[in-house]
Design an enzyme around this catalytic site. Structure first.
Site, PDB file in Angstrom:
ATOM      1  N   LYS A 254       0.808  -1.216   0.000  1.00 37.42           N
ATOM      2  CA  LYS A 254       0.000   0.000   0.000  1.00 37.42           C
ATOM      3  C   LYS A 254       0.850   1.279   0.000  1.00 37.42           C
ATOM      4  O   LYS A 254       2.068   1.234   0.159  1.00 37.42           O
ATOM      5  CB  LYS A 254      -0.942  -0.022   1.211  1.00 37.42           C
TER       6      LYS A 254
HETATM    7  C1  LIG Z   1      -9.363  -2.482  -1.678  1.00 39.04           C
HETATM    8  C2  LIG Z   1      -8.777  -3.333  -0.593  1.00 39.04           C
HETATM    9  N1  LIG Z   1      -9.489  -3.574   0.528  1.00 39.04           N
HETATM   10  C3  LIG Z   1      -8.990  -4.320   1.544  1.00 39.04           C
HETATM   11  C4  LIG Z   1      -7.741  -4.874   1.464  1.00 39.04           C
HETATM   12  C5  LIG Z   1      -7.239  -5.726   2.593  1.00 39.04           C
HETATM   13  O1  LIG Z   1      -6.141  -5.131   3.207  1.00 39.04           O
HETATM   14  P1  LIG Z   1      -5.226  -5.942   4.245  1.00 39.04           P
HETATM   15  O2  LIG Z   1      -4.223  -6.697   3.431  1.00 39.04           O
HETATM   16  O3  LIG Z   1      -4.554  -4.867   5.051  1.00 39.04           O
HETATM   17  O4  LIG Z   1      -6.100  -6.793   5.060  1.00 39.04           O
HETATM   18  C6  LIG Z   1      -6.947  -4.654   0.335  1.00 39.04           C
HETATM   19  C7  LIG Z   1      -5.607  -5.243   0.221  1.00 39.04           C
HETATM   20  O5  LIG Z   1      -5.067  -5.495  -0.828  1.00 39.04           O
HETATM   21  C8  LIG Z   1      -7.476  -3.852  -0.725  1.00 39.04           C
HETATM   22  O6  LIG Z   1      -6.775  -3.607  -1.841  1.00 39.04           O
END
Ligand SMILES: Cc1ncc(COP(=O)(O)O)c(C=O)c1O
Length: 439
Positions: A220
């Site tokens: 991210k």
């Molecule tokens: C749009 C979106 N929502 C949620 C997530 C989930 O994030 P995490 O990996 O921190 O759980 C991601 C991760 O790629 C994402 O791109």
């Protein structure tokens, strides 16, 4: 007759213990240094210096609560709430956790429906199911974010929330979606996993809806390896999200007190962020403006230098000023030209990729979410699907959102790096223009 007990004025059996080394000390720090991959000579110098002062230091306390020192997680929460412009911010261990904590805080559960976009990372939809609610999949439009008109069509009396996802660093159509949520008195959850630092009409993403959910995983814009934040203006939602993220009781303002208001006590999970992640997240948040500026500058430089032939279009931007700019999307006239242009750009050295190919699985596209398409359940109770009558479930099918598949099938995405120089941007734009001139 035995010895006199200490409780009755006798000598204590245990006069002194320790001092023992703290649970975490310099060996752990040296392991961390390995992660940073310093050259061997630097590592040796650092290790010698660290071991020399080892006796003088106590070692860190890596649990945010009970911490005798100022907590890094708490500092990261404060810094992030300032950055996003909300009074309440909760650090968690991922955006997946943030989404679940947000929905649980909103009271979402069995039989409820939550609208999610057909184009998002699977976690957005999976977390709805993990809350025992039904994910209702809605089309995206030429912004590649939720189409407000399709969302309106999918609202039912059971809809409790819309999860809007600001995909690829681009703000969604918040004015229309917020109006819709307000009209139907349902929550608008912002999934800002891919767009930290973006804004919409002057407001930071994650501060506009009812509650915002961020990811700090490795891929991210800001990251601490794993991590996430829940942002809100609503103190009660923050309290409930905080409870859910910490076994729902441990660190309420007055730990063992009866609930101040119904809904404060319930069984929760453990999504706490550790001090290790908190320290890294804090350093990232301090650099956030610089990182976002880097993406934005590169995005504008590349976009402004492109010559699109007729039939080729940019992704529509809901707010061009609020774009973070991790990706630039170009829609081609058809799938064949998309595949050819992607390959041709890659051959030029442009960081280009396609999004949708019917033969290649991609967890960001609803048609591959077998868990939902085939209504798989974790336990014999069949939840979340058994929470409503079969006839009332959405008609899940891989072709249920054809407009989404059409846009994704015609997208060429250009990856952008926040460190690109003006010369990098010029050469990438030159490569794209060279290929587009032959379309
Ligand atoms: C749009 C979106 N929502 C949620 C997530 C989930 O994030 P995490 O990996 O921190 O759980 C991601 C991760 O790629 C994402 O791109």
């Amino acid at each position: 007759m035995g010895k006199q007990l200490a409780i009755e004025g006798g000598a204590k059996a245990v006069k002194q213990t320790g001092p023992y080394p703290t649970k975490i000390h310099v060996d752990e720090l040296l392991e961390l240094l390995d992660l940073w991959e310093f050259p061997a000579a630097t590592r040796k110098t650092l290790a010698t210096a660290i071991r020399k002062s080892a006796k003088a230091i106590k070692g860190p306390h890596l649990f945010r609560y009970y911490n005798p020192r100022p907590s890094k997680v708490e500092a990261a929460e404060k810094a992030f709430s300032n950055f996003i412009g909300v009074p309440y911010c909760l650090a968690v261990n991922s955006c997946t956790s943030a989404l679940i904590a947000a929905m649980r805080a909103l009271g979402i559960g069995m039989g409820d429906e939550v609208i999610v976009p057909a184009y998002t990372f699977f976690a957005t939809a999976a977390t709805v199911g993990a809350c025992n609610a039904i994910p209702v999949i809605a089309d995206v439009d030429d912004t590649l974010t939720l189409d407000p008109k399709d969302v309106a069509r999918r609202i039912t009396p059971r809809t409790k929330a819309i999860i809007v996802v600001h995909m690829l660093g681009l703000p969604a159509q918040m004015a229309e979606l917020k109006a819709l949520a307000d009209k139907h008195k349902i929550a608008l959850i912002e999934d800002v996993a891919q767009a930290a630092g973006g804004s919409y009409r002057g407001k930071m993403l994650g501060s506009i809806g009812t509650i915002g959910c961020f990811s700090f995983d490795y891929y991210k814009i800001l990251n601490s390896g794993e991590g996430g934040f829940v942002t809100t203006h609503d103190e009660w939602l923050h309290t409930r999200a905080q409870s859910w993220h910490d076994c729902a009781a441990c660190w309420r303002p007055n730990r063992f007190a009866s609930e101040r208001r119904e809904g404060e006590l319930f069984c929760g999970e453990n999504y706490r962020m550790s001090e290790l992640q908190g320290a890294v997240a804090l350093a990232q948040i301090r650099k956030a403006n610089m990182i976002v500026r880097g993406y934005r500058t590169a995005f504008r430089r590349i976009m402004n230098a492109l010559d699109l032939p007729s039939g080729v279009k940019f992704q529509r931007l809901a707010d061009p000023d609020g774009v973070v700019g991790t990706t630039l999307v170009i829609f081609m006239p058809n799938v064949e030209k998309t595949k050819w242009a992607t390959k041709a750009m890659q051959a030029e050295g442009v960081p280009a990729g396609g999004i949708y190919d019917a033969k290649i699985k991609n967890w960001h596209i609803y048609s591959y979410w077998d868990h939902i398409m085939e209504q798989k359940a974790v336990a014999p109770d069949g939840l979340p699907w058994s929470g409503v009558k079969k006839s009332e479930l959405p008609a899940y099918a891989p072709d249920m959102c054809p407009r989404t598949l059409d846009y994704l099938g015609r997208s060429v995405i250009i990856g952008i790096n926040s460190n690109y120089t003006a010369a990098d941007c010029r050469s990438i734009a030159e490569g794209i223009n060279k290929v587009l001139a032959k379309v």
